[in-house]
Design an enzyme around this catalytic site. Structure first.
Site, PDB file in Angstrom:
ATOM      1  CD  GLU A 130       1.032  13.901  13.884  1.00 19.05           C
ATOM      2  OE1 GLU A 130       1.329  12.710  14.119  1.00 19.05           O
ATOM      3  OE2 GLU A 130       0.745  14.717  14.788  1.00 19.05           O
ATOM      4  CD  GLU A 175      -2.486  11.728  17.097  1.00 15.47           C
ATOM      5  OE1 GLU A 175      -1.821  11.313  18.051  1.00 15.47           O
ATOM      6  OE2 GLU A 175      -2.250  11.391  15.922  1.00 15.47           O
TER       7      GLU A 175
HETATM    8  O1  LIG Z   1       4.225   8.288  16.774  1.00 13.63           O
HETATM    9  C1  LIG Z   1       4.508   9.236  15.818  1.00 13.63           C
HETATM   10  C2  LIG Z   1       3.651  10.470  16.013  1.00 13.63           C
HETATM   11  C3  LIG Z   1       3.983  11.247  17.293  1.00 13.63           C
HETATM   12  O2  LIG Z   1       5.361  11.559  17.324  1.00 13.63           O
HETATM   13  C4  LIG Z   1       3.124  12.520  17.298  1.00 13.63           C
HETATM   14  O3  LIG Z   1       3.462  13.401  18.356  1.00 13.63           O
HETATM   15  C5  LIG Z   1       1.656  12.171  17.444  1.00 13.63           C
HETATM   16  O4  LIG Z   1       0.828  13.235  17.008  1.00 13.63           O
HETATM   17  C6  LIG Z   1       1.334  10.893  16.705  1.00 13.63           C
HETATM   18  N1  LIG Z   1       0.148  10.325  16.600  1.00 13.63           N
HETATM   19  C7  LIG Z   1       0.319   9.165  15.944  1.00 13.63           C
HETATM   20  C8  LIG Z   1      -0.776   8.207  15.612  1.00 13.63           C
HETATM   21  N2  LIG Z   1      -1.497   7.865  16.729  1.00 13.63           N
HETATM   22  C9  LIG Z   1      -1.079   6.953  17.674  1.00 13.63           C
HETATM   23  C10 LIG Z   1      -1.631   5.723  17.677  1.00 13.63           C
HETATM   24  C11 LIG Z   1      -1.261   4.817  18.649  1.00 13.63           C
HETATM   25  C12 LIG Z   1      -0.351   5.167  19.606  1.00 13.63           C
HETATM   26  C13 LIG Z   1       0.207   6.431  19.588  1.00 13.63           C
HETATM   27  C14 LIG Z   1      -0.157   7.331  18.613  1.00 13.63           C
HETATM   28  C15 LIG Z   1       1.613   9.017  15.609  1.00 13.63           C
HETATM   29  N3  LIG Z   1       2.230  10.109  16.091  1.00 13.63           N
END
Ligand SMILES: OC[C@@H]1[C@@H](O)[C@H](O)[C@@H](O)c2nc(CNc3ccccc3)cn21
Length: 444
Positions: free
Chosen positions: A349, A164
């Site tokens: 994920e 990401e």
């Molecule tokens: O938030 C849950 C997980 C996080 O724990 C992971 O480390 C990370 O890879 C992850 N990415 C997202 C989706 N993207 C996102 C969108 C907006 C704010 C923060 C993350 C969710 N998550």
């Protein structure tokens, strides 16, 4: 329910700083997340990853848990500063040995390792040299990746360069909610470009010696216009370009979305042809992290993208404030295929944070998480039936873990972790997911 494709890979996902603990053990150097978490005021409840899920010490038990659940793959990340405490140069063999033991334990239990090279935890020593703002970061990252390729390739057959890049730059350089905590519009596109240059450099390094697969993991949040007004349609285009196309277009198409010039304004500089060519390296798969969608309207005051997400009446919202919208997964996967071609995809994920019930008599009932998983796996099957080449699904996450600056307040795990005792307790969703795996999706 028809089965999923033959060879479909069912697994789960975690990341190093969120679960390992022992951040400085056995010669490891500090990462930017160790530094960020130990900076007063930045972490909810002053939480840190010093213990997290104690996975660094408990990894054999956690692999046994995955085996018990029937996991076929495990997506985890490597902590760069365990491998290269100074970020480059001297290799910390004890750090390499930890991941080598983890990989061997997984393989001995029939679980395929799926390694993310960078899940946000750059060595602090490199941040002191500018971090992702330094163009040398591409070479630093390729050096780190090559150490791991030499040590693990063959036992590891699926590699992802970055997790990401959008979150790294939006959180770490624009809004400052994540490490390294910068708030600078001009830094953001610079960090984005260097992250993608690092992706390209690691892929090129892999092609020199690697014998298996390497890809990129991105978060995709499909944007739907709140109305057909020109303003909302333009806002939706900006939001799509900023979150969903900003990294995939260079990696897959060798160009940047033109809307970024509007989003970043004077902070934007066009990528050179050399940089575009260096980033557009053929990859073997894309990892898609999907959680939610965004119904998008124009908001001139919402710097710098000038968009806002419109709350949907009647929708269910998670503990992280995300709308549950499984159709968005179908739309995302069809969009990826249409825009970028028929590249193999993994859902790297997908999961949900809920206000979980307490553990009672060794059980934790989480029907809403079961329903979330069921709905999204049905959506996934719909996309596959529509011809999208999806080859696996990794639930986020195996364990309740450190949700970055939100501390341990958001529980995504299918397995509950007691913060005091570190005891793991299967939630009902873990039993459910185990049945899905065993039935190859037929039990949906
Ligand atoms: O938030 C849950 C997980 C996080 O724990 C992971 O480390 C990370 O890879 C992850 N990415 C997202 C989706 N993207 C996102 C969108 C907006 C704010 C923060 C993350 C969710 N998550």
């Amino acid at each position: 329910m028809a089965a999923f494709p033959s060879g479909f890979l069912w697994g789960c996902a975690t990341s190093a700083y969120q679960i390992e603990g022992s951040p400085l053990a056995d010669g490891a150097g500090p990462s930017i997340w160790h530094r960020f978490a130990h900076t007063p005021g930045l972490m909810r409840d002053a939480e840190t990853g010093d213990i997290a899920c104690d996975h660094y010490r408990r990894f054999k038990d956690d692999v046994a848990l995955m085996k018990r659940l029937g996991m076929q793959a495990y997506r985890f990340s490597v902590s760069w500063s365990r491998i290269l405490p100074d970020g480059t140069g001297r290799v910390n063999q004890a750090g390499v040995d930890f991941y080598s033991r983890l990989v061997d334990e997984l393989r001995a239990n029939g679980i395929e390792p799926f390694v993310t090279l960078y899940h946000w935890d750059m060595p602090a020593a490199l941040d002191d040299k500018g971090g992702w703002l330094n163009r040398d970061s591409a070479e630093w990252f390729a050096e780190y990746a090559s150490v791991l390729f030499r040590a693990l390739d063959g036992r590891v057959t699926k590699w992802a360069t970055l997790n990401e890049p959008w979150v790294v730059t939006d959180g770490g350089y624009l809004f400052g909610a994540l490490a390294p905590g910068h708030r600078n519009l001009f830094e953001t596109p610079i960090a984005s470009r260097n992250l993608m240059r690092a992706h390209g450099a690691a892929v090129r390094a892999y092609r020199e010696t690697g014998r298996h697969e390497i890809g990129l993991v991105v978060n995709i949040e499909p944007k739907y216009p709140a109305s057909e007004s020109p303003e909302d349609l333009a806002a939706t285009r900006r939001a799509t370009a900023y979150m969903n196309e900003q990294y995939l277009d260079p990696a897959m198409l060798g160009r940047c979305p033109p809307e970024l010039r509007d989003v970043f304004g004077e902070a934007w500089t066009d990528w050179s042809d050399d940089d575009l060519a260096a980033v557009r390296q053929p990859i073997d798969f894309l990892g898609i992290n999907y959680y939610t969608r965004a119904v998008t309207r124009d908001d001139p005051a919402a710097w710098p993208v000038r968009t806002a997400t419109v709350r949907q009446d009647g929708a269910f919202y998670t503990e992280t404030g995300w709308e549950v919208y499984p159709q968005g997964l179908v739309d995302t996967l069809v969009w990826i295929k249409q825009r970028y071609g028929d590249i193999p995809l993994y859902i790297t994920e997908n999961g949900v944070a809920l206000a979980d019930a307490p553990v009672e008599n060794g059980r934790l009932h989480d029907p809403q998480r079961i329903e979330y998983l069921r709905q999204h796996l049905l959506a996934l099957h719909q996309a596959i039936a529509a011809g999208v080449d999806v080859r696996g699904y990794m639930v986020w996450s195996l364990l309740d873990n450190l949700e970055w600056s939100l501390g341990f307040s958001k529980r995504f795990g299918i397995v509950h972790v007691d913060r005091q005792t570190q005891e793991r307790t299967l939630k009902d969703s873990a039993e459910y997911y185990s049945r899905i795996i065993a039935s190859h999706g037929r039990a949906l």
